[in-house]
Write a protein that holds these residues in place. Structure first.
Motif, PDB file in Angstrom:
ATOM      1  N   ILE A  32       8.028 -16.974   0.975  1.00 36.82           N
ATOM      2  CA  ILE A  32       7.402 -17.615  -0.191  1.00 36.82           C
ATOM      3  C   ILE A  32       8.218 -17.292  -1.433  1.00 36.82           C
ATOM      4  N   GLU A  33       8.773 -18.332  -2.024  1.00 36.20           N
ATOM      5  CA  GLU A  33       9.781 -18.164  -3.075  1.00 36.20           C
ATOM      6  C   GLU A  33       9.310 -17.289  -4.241  1.00 36.20           C
ATOM      7  N   ASN A  34       8.084 -17.499  -4.688  1.00 37.12           N
ATOM      8  CA  ASN A  34       7.637 -16.784  -5.894  1.00 37.12           C
ATOM      9  C   ASN A  34       6.906 -15.471  -5.612  1.00 37.12           C
ATOM     10  N   TRP A  35       6.960 -15.018  -4.389  1.00 38.98           N
ATOM     11  CA  TRP A  35       6.273 -13.753  -4.059  1.00 38.98           C
ATOM     12  C   TRP A  35       7.218 -12.584  -4.368  1.00 38.98           C
ATOM     13  N   ASP A  36       7.159 -12.108  -5.600  1.00 43.90           N
ATOM     14  CA  ASP A  36       7.958 -10.949  -6.001  1.00 43.90           C
ATOM     15  C   ASP A  36       7.016  -9.790  -6.345  1.00 43.90           C
ATOM     16  N   SER A  37       7.549  -8.714  -6.912  1.00 42.08           N
ATOM     17  CA  SER A  37       6.715  -7.530  -7.205  1.00 42.08           C
ATOM     18  C   SER A  37       5.562  -7.870  -8.151  1.00 42.08           C
ATOM     19  N   LEU A  38       5.885  -8.672  -9.179  1.00 44.41           N
ATOM     20  CA  LEU A  38       4.853  -9.017 -10.157  1.00 44.41           C
ATOM     21  C   LEU A  38       3.755  -9.848  -9.491  1.00 44.41           C
ATOM     22  N   ALA A  39       4.175 -10.784  -8.620  1.00 41.25           N
ATOM     23  CA  ALA A  39       3.187 -11.607  -7.909  1.00 41.25           C
ATOM     24  C   ALA A  39       2.332 -10.741  -6.984  1.00 41.25           C
ATOM     25  N   THR A  40       2.928  -9.691  -6.417  1.00 49.26           N
ATOM     26  CA  THR A  40       2.157  -8.781  -5.555  1.00 49.26           C
ATOM     27  C   THR A  40       1.048  -8.103  -6.366  1.00 49.26           C
ATOM     28  N   VAL A  41       1.409  -7.643  -7.584  1.00 50.80           N
ATOM     29  CA  VAL A  41       0.397  -7.007  -8.440  1.00 50.80           C
ATOM     30  C   VAL A  41      -0.666  -8.031  -8.834  1.00 50.80           C
ATOM     31  N   SER A  42      -0.204  -9.261  -9.160  1.00 48.86           N
ATOM     32  CA  SER A  42      -1.153 -10.326  -9.526  1.00 48.86           C
ATOM     33  C   SER A  42      -2.099 -10.594  -8.368  1.00 48.86           C
ATOM     34  N   MET A  43      -1.559 -10.580  -7.151  1.00 50.42           N
ATOM     35  CA  MET A  43      -2.375 -10.807  -5.959  1.00 50.42           C
ATOM     36  C   MET A  43      -3.448  -9.725  -5.841  1.00 50.42           C
ATOM     37  N   ALA A  44      -3.045  -8.453  -6.056  1.00 51.86           N
ATOM     38  CA  ALA A  44      -4.012  -7.345  -5.935  1.00 51.86           C
ATOM     39  C   ALA A  44      -5.122  -7.479  -6.984  1.00 51.86           C
ATOM     40  N   VAL A  45      -4.719  -7.855  -8.221  1.00 56.00           N
ATOM     41  CA  VAL A  45      -5.715  -8.051  -9.286  1.00 56.00           C
ATOM     42  C   VAL A  45      -6.621  -9.233  -8.922  1.00 56.00           C
ATOM     43  N   GLY A  46      -6.013 -10.309  -8.411  1.00 54.53           N
ATOM     44  CA  GLY A  46      -6.769 -11.503  -8.036  1.00 54.53           C
ATOM     45  C   GLY A  46      -7.769 -11.217  -6.919  1.00 54.53           C
ATOM     46  N   VAL A  47      -7.344 -10.444  -5.926  1.00 53.28           N
ATOM     47  CA  VAL A  47      -8.232 -10.092  -4.805  1.00 53.28           C
ATOM     48  C   VAL A  47      -9.415  -9.268  -5.324  1.00 53.28           C
ATOM     49  N   GLN A  48      -9.102  -8.352  -6.248  1.00 54.38           N
ATOM     50  CA  GLN A  48     -10.167  -7.525  -6.848  1.00 54.38           C
ATOM     51  C   GLN A  48     -11.196  -8.416  -7.570  1.00 54.38           C
ATOM     52  N   GLU A  49     -10.697  -9.386  -8.325  1.00 55.95           N
ATOM     53  CA  GLU A  49     -11.605 -10.229  -9.106  1.00 55.95           C
ATOM     54  C   GLU A  49     -12.386 -11.191  -8.218  1.00 55.95           C
ATOM     55  N   GLU A  50     -11.703 -11.750  -7.219  1.00 60.55           N
ATOM     56  CA  GLU A  50     -12.323 -12.781  -6.384  1.00 60.55           C
ATOM     57  C   GLU A  50     -13.242 -12.175  -5.324  1.00 60.55           C
ATOM     58  N   PHE A  51     -12.815 -11.042  -4.736  1.00 62.19           N
ATOM     59  CA  PHE A  51     -13.573 -10.487  -3.609  1.00 62.19           C
ATOM     60  C   PHE A  51     -14.192  -9.109  -3.913  1.00 62.19           C
ATOM     61  N   SER A  52     -13.976  -8.635  -5.136  1.00 63.72           N
ATOM     62  CA  SER A  52     -14.536  -7.335  -5.569  1.00 63.72           C
ATOM     63  C   SER A  52     -14.089  -6.165  -4.680  1.00 63.72           C
ATOM     64  N   HIS A  53     -12.872  -6.231  -4.188  1.00 63.62           N
ATOM     65  CA  HIS A  53     -12.336  -5.102  -3.423  1.00 63.62           C
ATOM     66  C   HIS A  53     -11.002  -4.668  -4.018  1.00 63.62           C
ATOM     67  N   HIS A  54     -10.980  -3.412  -4.435  1.00 61.56           N
ATOM     68  CA  HIS A  54      -9.782  -2.887  -5.083  1.00 61.56           C
ATOM     69  C   HIS A  54      -8.770  -2.407  -4.039  1.00 61.56           C
ATOM     70  N   MET A  55      -7.522  -2.825  -4.190  1.00 60.82           N
ATOM     71  CA  MET A  55      -6.462  -2.336  -3.303  1.00 60.82           C
ATOM     72  C   MET A  55      -5.814  -1.118  -3.952  1.00 60.82           C
ATOM     73  N   THR A  56      -5.673  -0.034  -3.226  1.00 62.94           N
ATOM     74  CA  THR A  56      -4.946   1.115  -3.768  1.00 62.94           C
ATOM     75  C   THR A  56      -3.446   0.767  -3.761  1.00 62.94           C
ATOM     76  N   PRO A  57      -2.643   1.492  -4.561  1.00 60.84           N
ATOM     77  CA  PRO A  57      -1.193   1.213  -4.542  1.00 60.84           C
ATOM     78  C   PRO A  57      -0.605   1.325  -3.130  1.00 60.84           C
ATOM     79  N   GLU A  58      -1.136   2.256  -2.324  1.00 56.03           N
ATOM     80  CA  GLU A  58      -0.635   2.406  -0.937  1.00 56.03           C
ATOM     81  C   GLU A  58      -0.956   1.154  -0.131  1.00 56.03           C
ATOM     82  N   GLU A  59      -2.192   0.660  -0.292  1.00 60.76           N
ATOM     83  CA  GLU A  59      -2.587  -0.555   0.443  1.00 60.76           C
ATOM     84  C   GLU A  59      -1.739  -1.747  -0.002  1.00 60.76           C
TER      85      GLU A  59
END
Lengths: 80, 362
Positions: A32-59
């Motif tokens: 996926i072309e735009n999946w970089d480090s920043l997008a990974t962090v955005s994904m973790a924030v998005g998952v937290q907001e959408e599904f109310s589950h926080h990903m730890t940095p290790e996860e």
């Protein structure tokens, strides 16, 4: 497709700015072309907001594909 | 690969004597590893090799070598990221390569080091930069890497500047949105490149912008990057901190300068409340006299950094072109053990570095 899968798909299409055809369990940063480090962090924030589950940095560091995001959510009681 | 971290041990809780024993053995292993797996390093070390009796005896690589050589000690196909260091007058940035193991060590180290200064709580993160700075699949600028290093503390992040025609401009709508969220959450952290943060606050002061962040918890403005342009404008650290603190109604001590460079994988050095920087137990600083290159204490000299985090490339012992001074050992009033040092500036003998971005020169 389950409701949760639709929610995740909408979220990831927006974050990774990818075509619908790229939404596959096996796809990760190499596919996926735009999946970089920043997008990974955005994904973790998005998952937290959408599904109310926080990903730890290790996860977050263990997420290598869309399938891994689903696995994380399943572990946290979200069904697909 | 070697685990550089001790279980249940905070970064600054080991005193100098114990730390030296801990470091020496592991550093010996790491040096042997790089000699075995990095051909260029092997060639360099062959010419410099001598018996290691003390940490100060280990070979050091001058930082500019990372501009001339792509030093890698792991298989190239395992490299996940390349960080470009500050560009220079020669326009040749250093390139530092990371595999997944080293990326993990970097993440853990930066998080633990910064936690000691700003706490571990995740907060809204306001970034005085354009989103584009942090984008990049396989490579990133040092500035991008610096702002990304704080993401582990971020509950939600906001980029509040936009680049247009090569100029960064403050996006007041984005800043208002970020502050609205931060107020609801009760605090925030912020990062900007030192020079960019200065320009932003000049503009905010000119526009009489004020925000009472004093009523919020755990507010910190972190910044990193060169001071040369600021010192040219006679803005010293005290004035810099005061200018920012006045806009946000916070204490100047909540404005935290941290030193780091791409070659110092996973090491960041924030100022403590006594305005000195500290070295964790898995790293060390040696200051070398600018003429004799002998180790010195309480005297300015070139800063050499030792680190057990440098595993995918031989960044375990790097001599920088920066001048610093070791001011105390195990005795800083903040309670952090190990050596405490002050960053003085770039060596006048060194080539001029542009701090990694075009904004630094504007």
């Amino acid at each position: 497709m389950s409701e949760n899968n639709e929610r995740l798909k909408t979220l990831l299409l927006d974050i990774f700015m990818m075509p619908e055809s790229d939404y596959k369990d096996g796809n990760g940063p190499d596919d996926i072309e735009n999946w970089d480090s920043l997008a990974t962090v955005s994904m973790a924030v998005g998952v937290q907001e959408e599904f109310s589950h926080h990903m730890t940095p290790e996860e977050v560091s263990e997420i290598k594909s869309i399938g891994d995001i689903k696995t994380f959510l399943v572990k946290n009681g979200i069904s697909f | 690969m070697m685990n550089p971290f001790l279980e249940n041990t905070l970064p600054y809780e080991i005193g100098e004597k114990d730390k030296r024993t801990f470091l020496f053995d592991r550093l010996s292993q790491l040096e042997a590893f790089h000699i075995r797996f990095c051909d260029d390093y092997k060639k360099i070390s062959q010419n410099l090799s001598k018996q290691n009796l003390e940490i100060e005896d280990f070979i050091y690589i001058p930082a500019p070598i990372f501009k001339q050589h792509e030093l890698i000690s792991v298989s190239k196909d395992t490299i996940k990221k390349m960080i470009n260091s500050s560009s220079t007058s020669s326009n040749t940035p250093s390139k530092v390569f990371f595999d997944q193991n080293t990326l993990n060590l970097q993440r853990i180290s930066v998080h633990n080091l910064l936690t000691s200064f700003i706490g571990a709580e995740r907060r809204p993160y306001i970034i005085f930069d354009d989103r584009k700075t942090a984008q990049g699949k396989n490579s990133m600028s040092a500035r991008g890497a610096a702002l990304m290093s704080l993401m582990g503390f971020s509950k939600k992040f906001f980029f509040v500047m936009k680049e247009k025609n090569g100029q960064l401009n403050l996006d007041m709508d984005a800043l208002s949105q970020a502050l609205e969220y931060a107020e609801k959450e009760g605090g925030f952290i912020s990062y900007g490149f030192t020079w960019i943060l200065h320009l932003v606050h000049e503009q905010l002061l000119k526009n009489n912008f004020q925000f009472n962040a004093g009523k919020l918890k755990n507010v910190y403005f972190l910044h990193s990057g060169g001071w040369k342009k600021l010192l040219d404008k006679a803005v010293d650290k005290e004035t810099y901190n005061k200018n920012i603190a006045n806009v946000w109604n916070i204490s100047p001590s909540q404005v935290v300068d941290f030193y780091g460079m791409a070659e110092l994988v996973g090491l960041v050095f924030p100022d403590c409340e006594y305005n000195v920087k500290h070295v964790p137990y898995y790293a060390d600083i040696i200051v070398r006299d600018v003429n004799s290159f002998e180790p010195v204490i309480n005297k300015p000299g070139y800063m050499q950094f030792i680190s057990l985090l440098g595993q995918s490339a031989p960044t375990h012992s790097v001599l920088t072109e920066d001048i610093g001074e070791i001011v105390s050992i195990d005795s800083c009033a903040c309670g952090r053990k190990g050596k405490a040092f002050k960053f003085i500036g770039r060596s006048t003998k060194a080539e001029v570095r542009g701090c990694g971005d075009i904004y630094a020169s504007k």
